[in-house]
Design an enzyme around this catalytic site. Structure first.
Site, PDB file in Angstrom:
ATOM      1  N   ARG A 192       0.853  -1.188   0.000  1.00  0.00           N
ATOM      2  CA  ARG A 192       0.000   0.000   0.000  1.00  0.00           C
ATOM      3  C   ARG A 192       0.890   1.239   0.000  1.00  0.00           C
ATOM      4  NH1 ARG A 192      -3.667  -2.580  -1.609  1.00  0.00           N
ATOM      5  NH2 ARG A 192      -5.592  -3.098  -0.532  1.00  0.00           N
ATOM      6  N   HIS A 241      -1.391   0.657  -9.784  1.00  0.00           N
ATOM      7  CA  HIS A 241      -2.118  -0.283  -8.909  1.00  0.00           C
ATOM      8  C   HIS A 241      -2.749  -1.423  -9.725  1.00  0.00           C
ATOM      9  CE1 HIS A 241      -4.211  -0.723  -4.759  1.00  0.00           C
ATOM     10  NE2 HIS A 241      -4.109  -1.909  -5.362  1.00  0.00           N
TER      11      HIS A 241
HETATM   12  P1  NDP Z   1      -2.087 -11.711   4.263  1.00  0.00           P
HETATM   13  O1  NDP Z   1      -2.915 -11.184   5.370  1.00  0.00           O
HETATM   14  O2  NDP Z   1      -2.335 -13.102   3.764  1.00  0.00           O
HETATM   15  O3  NDP Z   1      -0.541 -11.628   4.673  1.00  0.00           O
HETATM   16  C1  NDP Z   1       0.002 -10.565   5.381  1.00  0.00           C
HETATM   17  C2  NDP Z   1       1.408 -10.926   5.838  1.00  0.00           C
HETATM   18  O4  NDP Z   1       1.996  -9.795   6.467  1.00  0.00           O
HETATM   19  C3  NDP Z   1       1.419 -12.073   6.840  1.00  0.00           C
HETATM   20  O5  NDP Z   1       2.505 -12.927   6.583  1.00  0.00           O
HETATM   21  C4  NDP Z   1       1.640 -11.349   8.184  1.00  0.00           C
HETATM   22  O6  NDP Z   1       2.325 -12.117   9.153  1.00  0.00           O
HETATM   23  C5  NDP Z   1       2.507 -10.192   7.731  1.00  0.00           C
HETATM   24  N1  NDP Z   1       2.426  -9.071   8.673  1.00  0.00           N
HETATM   25  C6  NDP Z   1       1.355  -8.306   8.977  1.00  0.00           C
HETATM   26  N2  NDP Z   1       1.665  -7.381   9.913  1.00  0.00           N
HETATM   27  C7  NDP Z   1       2.976  -7.573  10.192  1.00  0.00           C
HETATM   28  C8  NDP Z   1       3.886  -6.967  11.088  1.00  0.00           C
HETATM   29  N3  NDP Z   1       3.505  -5.942  11.880  1.00  0.00           N
HETATM   30  N4  NDP Z   1       5.148  -7.434  11.144  1.00  0.00           N
HETATM   31  C9  NDP Z   1       5.535  -8.468  10.354  1.00  0.00           C
HETATM   32  N5  NDP Z   1       4.723  -9.099   9.484  1.00  0.00           N
HETATM   33  C10 NDP Z   1       3.462  -8.661   9.406  1.00  0.00           C
HETATM   34  O7  NDP Z   1      -2.215 -10.679   3.064  1.00  0.00           O
HETATM   35  P2  NDP Z   1      -2.087 -10.955   1.497  1.00  0.00           P
HETATM   36  O8  NDP Z   1      -0.793 -11.640   1.245  1.00  0.00           O
HETATM   37  O9  NDP Z   1      -3.320 -11.556   0.971  1.00  0.00           O
HETATM   38  O10 NDP Z   1      -2.035  -9.433   0.947  1.00  0.00           O
HETATM   39  C11 NDP Z   1      -1.044  -8.534   1.405  1.00  0.00           C
HETATM   40  C12 NDP Z   1      -1.353  -7.119   0.942  1.00  0.00           C
HETATM   41  O11 NDP Z   1      -1.081  -6.978  -0.445  1.00  0.00           O
HETATM   42  C13 NDP Z   1      -2.809  -6.665   1.061  1.00  0.00           C
HETATM   43  O12 NDP Z   1      -3.136  -6.329   2.383  1.00  0.00           O
HETATM   44  C14 NDP Z   1      -2.834  -5.472   0.126  1.00  0.00           C
HETATM   45  O13 NDP Z   1      -2.469  -4.307   0.827  1.00  0.00           O
HETATM   46  C15 NDP Z   1      -1.750  -5.805  -0.905  1.00  0.00           C
HETATM   47  N6  NDP Z   1      -2.329  -6.076  -2.233  1.00  0.00           N
HETATM   48  C16 NDP Z   1      -1.916  -5.293  -3.286  1.00  0.00           C
HETATM   49  C17 NDP Z   1      -2.386  -5.537  -4.546  1.00  0.00           C
HETATM   50  C18 NDP Z   1      -1.909  -4.749  -5.690  1.00  0.00           C
HETATM   51  O14 NDP Z   1      -2.424  -4.904  -6.807  1.00  0.00           O
HETATM   52  N7  NDP Z   1      -0.909  -3.897  -5.518  1.00  0.00           N
HETATM   53  C19 NDP Z   1      -3.353  -6.629  -4.826  1.00  0.00           C
HETATM   54  C20 NDP Z   1      -3.707  -7.376  -3.663  1.00  0.00           C
HETATM   55  C21 NDP Z   1      -3.218  -7.094  -2.413  1.00  0.00           C
HETATM   56  P3  NDP Z   1       1.635 -13.451   9.771  1.00  0.00           P
HETATM   57  O15 NDP Z   1       1.516 -14.420   8.619  1.00  0.00           O
HETATM   58  O16 NDP Z   1       2.606 -13.930  10.774  1.00  0.00           O
HETATM   59  O17 NDP Z   1       0.314 -12.997  10.308  1.00  0.00           O
HETATM   60  C1  OXD Z   2      -6.277  -5.644  -3.088  1.00  0.00           C
HETATM   61  C2  OXD Z   2      -5.771  -4.717  -4.070  1.00  0.00           C
HETATM   62  O1  OXD Z   2      -6.160  -5.409  -1.886  1.00  0.00           O
HETATM   63  O2  OXD Z   2      -6.136  -4.821  -5.265  1.00  0.00           O
HETATM   64  O3  OXD Z   2      -6.809  -6.692  -3.514  1.00  0.00           O
HETATM   65  O4  OXD Z   2      -4.974  -3.855  -3.747  1.00  0.00           O
END
Ligand code: NDP
Ligand code: OXD
Length: 309
Positions: free
Chosen positions: A224, A272
């Site tokens: 983000r 994005h």
């Molecule tokens: P998940 O919730 O599956 O994974 C998030 C990961 O981040 C987990 O491994 C979690 O750790 C880790 N995490 C969260 N907070 C912390 C912290 N404070 N310290 C260390 N690690 C942390 O999310 P997704 O993989 O599904 O998606 C990730 C992000 O990608 C979305 O939230 C979105 O913002 C972004 N996104 C962007 C897109 C784009 O087109 N640019 C499309 C889709 C998503 P743990 O596993 O231990 O909980």
């Molecule tokens: C999502 C994105 O969160 O598109 O899926 O950013």
């Protein structure tokens, strides 16, 4: 049975068609033309204006149209007591994996440098190490981060991930928790951010973090926009500490025309599009969650608003 739909208007009819394949009697009402708000039972949203969901008296569940939920939880009046889900989908993960692999390879093989050289008519070789000698690090090892890590490992890269909890992925070193963050950064030459946006992760890509990466490191932010402190990135690129950045997400989207990122020679911008919730794939998941809501069953990919992702 009515569902409020709020996202890109140009894909709304497509979503309606796909949802009706699974639930023919579902009325998909496109925001803001939602008719009588008291008839709305379900909401499928991307970036809903704050306060609007709270007005729906008979709302039974909220489904984020994306993997991220920050866009909904930022609403101070978000109905936190309702069942709430997000998207985890193999095609969403697959597209993100393509994006990450593409841009890791771009940095690994000096594509930005060769683009600049082509513009200037310069013939000059740069020596790329073996993939096994290139250390890639992924911040966030959830659905998306772990998919990218696996693909990069298969390509032969030396891959590590950082998350809150320990991960066990073949060939991928796991760093976890704040105590292990510096060690993860010290070994990372190409850093990919796939964290969710939470109070803990906001501004994480800042001057202090960049200083912990080795000189010449590159970053890719597909998490983000507010993960990144924009001025700190420009400073790290201009000083030569970082060699390049690929950015897909921004504090303000679309990125304002006068933002310095547009013209920075070491920044590559995509609008994005790293991945996307494709109705052809994701409507089935949403339909399943509508049925679960009606039956009072737990949602697939349920989100705990207190955890924040
Ligand atoms: P998940 O919730 O599956 O994974 C998030 C990961 O981040 C987990 O491994 C979690 O750790 C880790 N995490 C969260 N907070 C912390 C912290 N404070 N310290 C260390 N690690 C942390 O999310 P997704 O993989 O599904 O998606 C990730 C992000 O990608 C979305 O939230 C979105 O913002 C972004 N996104 C962007 C897109 C784009 O087109 N640019 C499309 C889709 C998503 P743990 O596993 O231990 O909980
Ligand atoms: C999502 C994105 O969160 O598109 O899926 O950013």
């Amino acid at each position: 049975m009515a569902l409020l739909f709020k996202s890109n208007i140009d894909r709304a009819d497509w979503w309606r068609r796909e949802l009706n394949k699974y639930i023919p009697d579902l009325e998909v009402r496109i925001w803001p033309d939602i008719g009588n708000p008291d008839e709305i039972e379900f909401a499928l949203c991307w970036k809903m204006p704050h306060g609007e969901l709270a007005k729906l008296k008979n709302l039974r569940a909220v489904y984020s149209l994306g993997a991220g939920v920050d866009h909904l939880l930022a609403d101070p009046d978000f109905p936190r007591h309702l069942p709430f889900s997000r998207v985890i989908d193999p095609n969403l993960t697959g597209r993100m994996t393509e994006y990450v692999v593409q841009h890791v390879l771009n940095h690994h093989r000096f594509c930005q440098t060769y683009d600049a050289q082509q513009r200037d008519g310069v013939w000059k070789e740069h020596f790329a190490p073996f993939a096994s000698e290139r250390k890639v690090g992924i911040l966030g090892m959830g659905a998306l981060g772990s998919g990218s890590a696996r693909a990069l490992h298969l390509l032969g890269f030396d891959v590590a991930g950082w998350s809150k909890s320990r991960k066990n992925i073949e060939g991928v070193e796991s760093f976890f928790g704040d105590d292990q963050r510096d060690a993860f950064l010290a070994r990372t030459e190409i850093l990919v951010c796939l964290l969710p946006l939470t109070p803990e992760t906001e501004n994480i890509l800042n001057r202090d973090l960049f200083a912990k990466l080795p000189k010449g490191a590159a970053i890719i932010n597909a998490g983000r926009g507010p993960h990144l402190v924009d001025e700190d990135l420009i400073e790290a690129l201009d000083s030569g500490h970082l060699s390049g950045a690929t950015l897909d997400v921004f504090r303000i989207e679309p990125l304002p025309a006068d933002h310095p990122f547009w013209r920075h020679p070491k920044i590559r911008i995509t609008p994005h599009v790293a991945s996307i919730s494709d109705p052809a794939s994701v409507a089935k998941l949403v339909a399943e969650n509508i049925i679960r809501t009606k039956n009072g069953e737990p949602l697939l990919n349920a989100v705990d608003p207190e955890k924040g992702y």
